[in-house]
Design an enzyme around this catalytic site. Structure first.
Site, mmCIF file in Angstrom:
data_model
loop_
_atom_site.group_PDB
_atom_site.id
_atom_site.type_symbol
_atom_site.label_atom_id
_atom_site.label_comp_id
_atom_site.label_asym_id
_atom_site.label_seq_id
_atom_site.Cartn_x
_atom_site.Cartn_y
_atom_site.Cartn_z
ATOM 1 N N CYS A 19 16.298 27.070 35.744
ATOM 2 C CA CYS A 19 15.607 27.191 34.451
ATOM 3 C C CYS A 19 14.923 25.869 34.108
ATOM 4 C CB CYS A 19 16.617 27.574 33.369
ATOM 5 S SG CYS A 19 15.926 27.613 31.707
ATOM 6 N N CYS B 8 16.085 24.370 30.772
ATOM 7 C CA CYS B 8 17.430 23.797 30.897
ATOM 8 C C CYS B 8 17.381 22.417 31.553
ATOM 9 C CB CYS B 8 18.314 24.735 31.712
ATOM 10 S SG CYS B 8 18.517 26.381 30.987
#
Length: 347
Positions: A44, A47
């Site tokens: 991600c 993230c």
């Protein structure tokens, strides 16, 4: 350069030591105290951009002694934990205070998260419902389901990549195994029901020749007594229902009788009104007939009077005419005599 890299590595190790790595084994400790948890995945991008500020916040928390445990969960390695929180977006941040969990909804900025915690804004956020709490039976079951689904996905990838089995064959195997497992579970449930709730046992008694064998039920007497009590209760209820029905029918009859009497009285009044109207009409007709007869009589009398007057006048005129004729005749006779005398005198 070597010193710089060593310092950066030491800083990263310190930050990593300040962050708790949650797993399926140590997940239960988050329900005591204050915990700030981030759910992320290595693939991600959001993230990855939040990872460094998250580590800085963990070190600052340790330095300022905020008494908040900072933790993170890798959803790719521990899908059961993501299932217990119903994680659908990454990264997701949860704050847990003495077992109550609240989801952070705002900008993915570590300063905004810090102010949300330190300023007490988390109290304005509604806590997750009790049935959705990650420690509830329902959500733990959901986590187990997520874990099982992840294991099936791993098995499918291993069969297709390692053993080079086509995907449609793998899906066919899964479908057939699911049906077989369902049938086996159903069979086990039926067997358990038979063991826990066995059917009634029957004994067979042989009777003399010429008579058929009858089935004697062990619980026949008890059933008969129960049936008798139930029949008595049913009869009482039926009697009550019959009495209520009779009362209702009597009330209906009374209502019908009262309505019938009202209708009859109304009909009688209407009949009387009709008779009075007929009498009035008859009287009117008789009066009209009498008036017509009187008019006719008056006309007849007037006609007689006119006729009588005409006859008298005619008689008078005839008499006058006769008198005049007699007078004329006398005058003519006198004239003739005078003429005769004159003629005689002339001779």
């Amino acid at each position: 350069m070597k010193l710089q890299t060593v310092l950066i590595g030491l800083f990263a190790v310190c930050n990593a030591n300040n962050i708790h790595k949650l797993t399926d084994d140590n997940f239960g400790k988050i329900f005591e105290g204050s915990w700030l948890i981030m759910f992320y995945a290595p693939w991600c991008p959001a993230c990855q951009s939040l990872k460094s500020p998250w580590e800085q916040f963990a070190s600052k928390n340790l330095k300022d002694d905020l008494q908040i445990h900072v933790a993170e969960v890798d959803v790719t390695q521990y899908p059961a934990l993501s299932g217990q929180f119903l994680i659908f977006n990454l990264p997701s941040i949860y704050y847990i205070q003495n077992g109550e969990s609240r989801q952070y909804v705002g900008q993915l900025d570590i300063s905004a998260v810090e102010s949300w915690i330190t300023d007490g804004k988390w109290r304005e956020t509604e806590a997750v419902a009790s049935w959705r709490s990650p420690n509830s039976f329902i959500m733990r079951s959901v986590g187990k389901f997520f874990h099982f689904a992840n294991q099936m996905r791993v098995l499918k990838n291993e069969m297709t990549e390692h053993y080079a089995i086509p995907s449609w064959i793998v899906y066919t195997i899964f479908i057939i195994s699911t049906i077989i497992i369902g049938l086996l579970v159903g069979l086990v449930l039926v067997c358990l029901c038979d063991c826990l709730c066995p059917p009634k046992s029957h004994q067979y008694e042989m009777k003399p020749e010429g008579e058929e064998n009858e089935v004697i039920d062990e619980e026949e007497d008890d059933d008969g007594e129960e049936d008798g009590e139930e029949d008595g209760e049913d009869e009482e209820e039926e009697d009550k229902d019959a009495e209520e029905e009779e009362e209702n029918t009597e009330d209906e009859k009374r209502r019908v009788g009262e309505e019938g009497e009202e209708e009859e009285s109304g009909q009688e009044e209407e009949a009387k009104d009709g008779e009075d109207k007929e009498e009035e009409d008859d009287q009117k007709e008789e009066g009209e007939e009498k008036d017509e007869k009187g008019e006719q009589d008056d006309q007849k009398e007037d006609g007689k009077d006119t006729e009588g007057g005409k006859t008298e006048e005619d008689e008078e005129t005839t008499q006058e005419q006769m008198q005049e004729g007699a007078i004329d005749n006398l005058a003519a006779g006198d004239d003739q005599q005078l003429r005769k005398r004159k003629n005689v005198g002339n001779m």
